[in-house]
Design an enzyme around this catalytic site. Structure first.
Site, PDB file in Angstrom:
ATOM      1  N   SER A 196       1.653  -0.899   0.126  1.00  0.00           N
ATOM      2  CA  SER A 196       0.483  -0.259   0.149  1.00  0.00           C
ATOM      3  C   SER A 196       1.104   1.424   0.118  1.00  0.00           C
ATOM      4  O   SER A 196       1.670   1.633  -1.084  1.00  0.00           O
ATOM      5  CB  SER A 196      -1.270  -0.377   1.239  1.00  0.00           C
TER       6      SER A 196
ATOM      7  N   HIS B 241      -7.650  -5.409   0.405  1.00  0.00           N
ATOM      8  CA  HIS B 241      -6.188  -5.179   0.004  1.00  0.00           C
ATOM      9  C   HIS B 241      -5.645  -5.572   1.315  1.00  0.00           C
ATOM     10  O   HIS B 241      -5.706  -5.398   2.547  1.00  0.00           O
ATOM     11  CB  HIS B 241      -6.337  -2.650   0.349  1.00  0.00           C
TER      12      HIS B 241
HETATM   13  C1  GCU Z   1      -4.752   4.714   1.180  1.00  0.00           C
HETATM   14  C2  GCU Z   1      -5.202   5.528   0.302  1.00  0.00           C
HETATM   15  C3  GCU Z   1      -4.252   4.608  -0.157  1.00  0.00           C
HETATM   16  C4  GCU Z   1      -2.780   3.360   0.513  1.00  0.00           C
HETATM   17  C5  GCU Z   1      -4.104   3.065   1.449  1.00  0.00           C
HETATM   18  C6  GCU Z   1      -2.609   2.004   3.031  1.00  0.00           C
HETATM   19  O1  GCU Z   1      -6.495   3.462   1.189  1.00  0.00           O
HETATM   20  O2  GCU Z   1      -5.364   6.120  -0.195  1.00  0.00           O
HETATM   21  O3  GCU Z   1      -3.566   5.140  -1.140  1.00  0.00           O
HETATM   22  O4  GCU Z   1      -2.547   3.065  -0.123  1.00  0.00           O
HETATM   23  O5  GCU Z   1      -4.458   4.415   2.329  1.00  0.00           O
HETATM   24  O6  GCU Z   1      -1.453   2.519   3.057  1.00  0.00           O
HETATM   25  O7  GCU Z   1      -3.072   1.159   3.105  1.00  0.00           O
END
Ligand code: GCU
Length: 425
Positions: A262, A403
């Protein structure tokens, strides 16, 4: 004026009315992806197309690195004047039921202004193989103690700045499902992790408690257009971990990989683009500002990300809010900076916010630079189905689910690294 400054000025003037917006529309419809041209990563700003790896390395690669620095992540200072001291605070030869040696190393960073900061590295080295082993370097989100239930793992220092000490985010083992230590160790890999908050706490008002505090000229309240944001600072931290590992007697410094999930996947890509010591660079669900193509305008977009996380990028990136088409580059060119080392991108089917298709296409369109080196990029612009890893000189997979980092992801990374780092030769 230099060419980049003129470019940046022209972009700023053309977008005066646009802005970061926490409620900016988000597109999830493939039919509404705007039509745009994918820039040839080999074409320089003056129109010349590079034809050799020598030209790539001397002209186009530095040009792209400068653009990503000046307009997205902020320019990494050549010299910070920061000194780093390492101290092994704990070493256990028989951690994880004898599978590994566990070392915990305190990094003390001291700036020219006399201020200092501490960070804690947790390093597991497999005991079975003799000699030097490859290593996977990867930040964690909530502290080293959350990556395992092993009782000796010391709690990372900087967490209380971000959330109260009582928060369940910091509980021992709370993130352990994301850390397949045993699998990696059994397959002969060392794993090194550090909490990213130790390098710079992840909040706009807390930059002054991270590495920026050690830089006398850094004005966190009013950053210059191209001044470091936290992704750049964390990426710098990845390189400082590599400095330490290069000197670690059981680690093979020619086989270092960097892996991030992420926001830390975005960070891994920027670290891997800049620091050639990382031979494999792995982005797990990194999305916008990471592997995903910005110009597809699918899922998270520049307006949303710069509004919600203004401290991650340099201020100049804000000018591309609701204006992605003006970007003089796209994220496939970030991936191309990893060549001739190995880039790996992983997506998750339900993680539409990160635009799985945009992540795949980005790696596909980095192909020309891999070809220049006689290496094989992704062969098709059509993404594979879930659980069909594509392993060439670059790697990609998409799995079911959302995710996250799962044992399946680790298994794919280890399979890929075995081949990319020629582990079994
Ligand atoms: C949020 C953000 C993302 C990022 C994510 C994370 O969702 O919008 O860009 O990748 O956090 O780091 O978990």
């Amino acid at each position: 004026m230099k060419r980049f400054e003129i470019l940046l000025l022209a972009i700023m003037m053309s977008v005066i009315t646009m802005g970061q917006n926490k409620n900016a529309p988000v597109n999830y419809d493939e039919n509404k992806v705007p039509s745009f041209e994918i820039a040839d990563p080999l074409r320089c700003l003056d129109g010349q197309v590079v034809e050799s790896t020598r030209q790539w390395e001397s002209r186009r690669r530095p040009e792209l690195l400068r653009m990503f620095g000046e307009m997205e992540y902020g320019v990494t200072p050549r010299k910070t004047g920061i000194k780093v001291r390492h101290e092994v605070v704990n070493s256990t030869p028989d951690a994880m039921d004898g599978l590994a040696t566990c070392k915990q190393v305190r990094f003390t960073f001291t700036g020219k202004n006399g201020k200092s900061l501490q960070a804690l590295l947790l390093l597991y080295i497999p005991n079975a193989p003799k000699g030097r082993v490859p290593v996977i370097v990867s930040y964690n989100f909530h502290g080293n103690q959350t990556t395992t239930i092993e009782p000796d793992v010391i709690t990372s220092p900087s967490r209380e700045l971000v959330k109260s000490l009582g928060s369940k985010a910091w509980v021992r083992g709370e993130q352990s499902s994301r850390w397949a230590y045993e699998m990696a160790l059994q397959r002969g890999y060392a794993v090194a992790t550090m909490c990213y908050h130790d390098i710079c706490p992840d909040a706009p008002n807390l930059l002054v408690h991270g590495i920026p505090a050690l830089l006398p000229d850094y004005n966190a309240e009013n950053r210059g257009e191209s001044e470091w944001g936290t992704i750049g600072i964390w990426a710098w931290g990845y390189s400082r971990i590599a400095d330490y590992l290069e000197k670690e007697e059981r680690v093979d410094k020619h086989r270092m990989a960097v892996l991030g999930h992420s926001r830390l996947g975005k960070t891994a890509l920027w670290a891997g683009a800049q620091d050639k010591r990382f031979k494999v660079v792995i982005s797990n669900n990194s999305g916008c500002g990471g592997a995903a193509l910005s110009k597809r305008f699918f899922g998270e977009n520049v307006s949303r990300i710069t509004a919600n996380f203004p401290h991650w990028f340099c201020p100049a990136f804000n000018h591309f809010s609701e204006n992605e088409s003006a970007l003089p580059f796209d994220q496939h060119e970030l991936l191309s900076l990893i060549a001739p080392r190995h880039a790996y991108v992983a997506s998750a089917e339900a993680d539409k916010w990160a635009d799985p298709r945009g992540e795949y296409l980005s790696l596909y369109y980095a192909g020309p630079v891999y070809h220049l080196y006689g290496m094989q990029g992704l062969p098709s612009p059509v993404p594979p189905a879930v659980h069909q890893p594509q392993h060439y000189d670059v790697g990609y997979h998409i799995r079911s689910g959302g995710h996250d980092v799962t044992p399946y992801d680790w298994q794919c990374y280890l399979d890929f690294m075995d081949a990319a780092l020629r582990l079994n030769e």
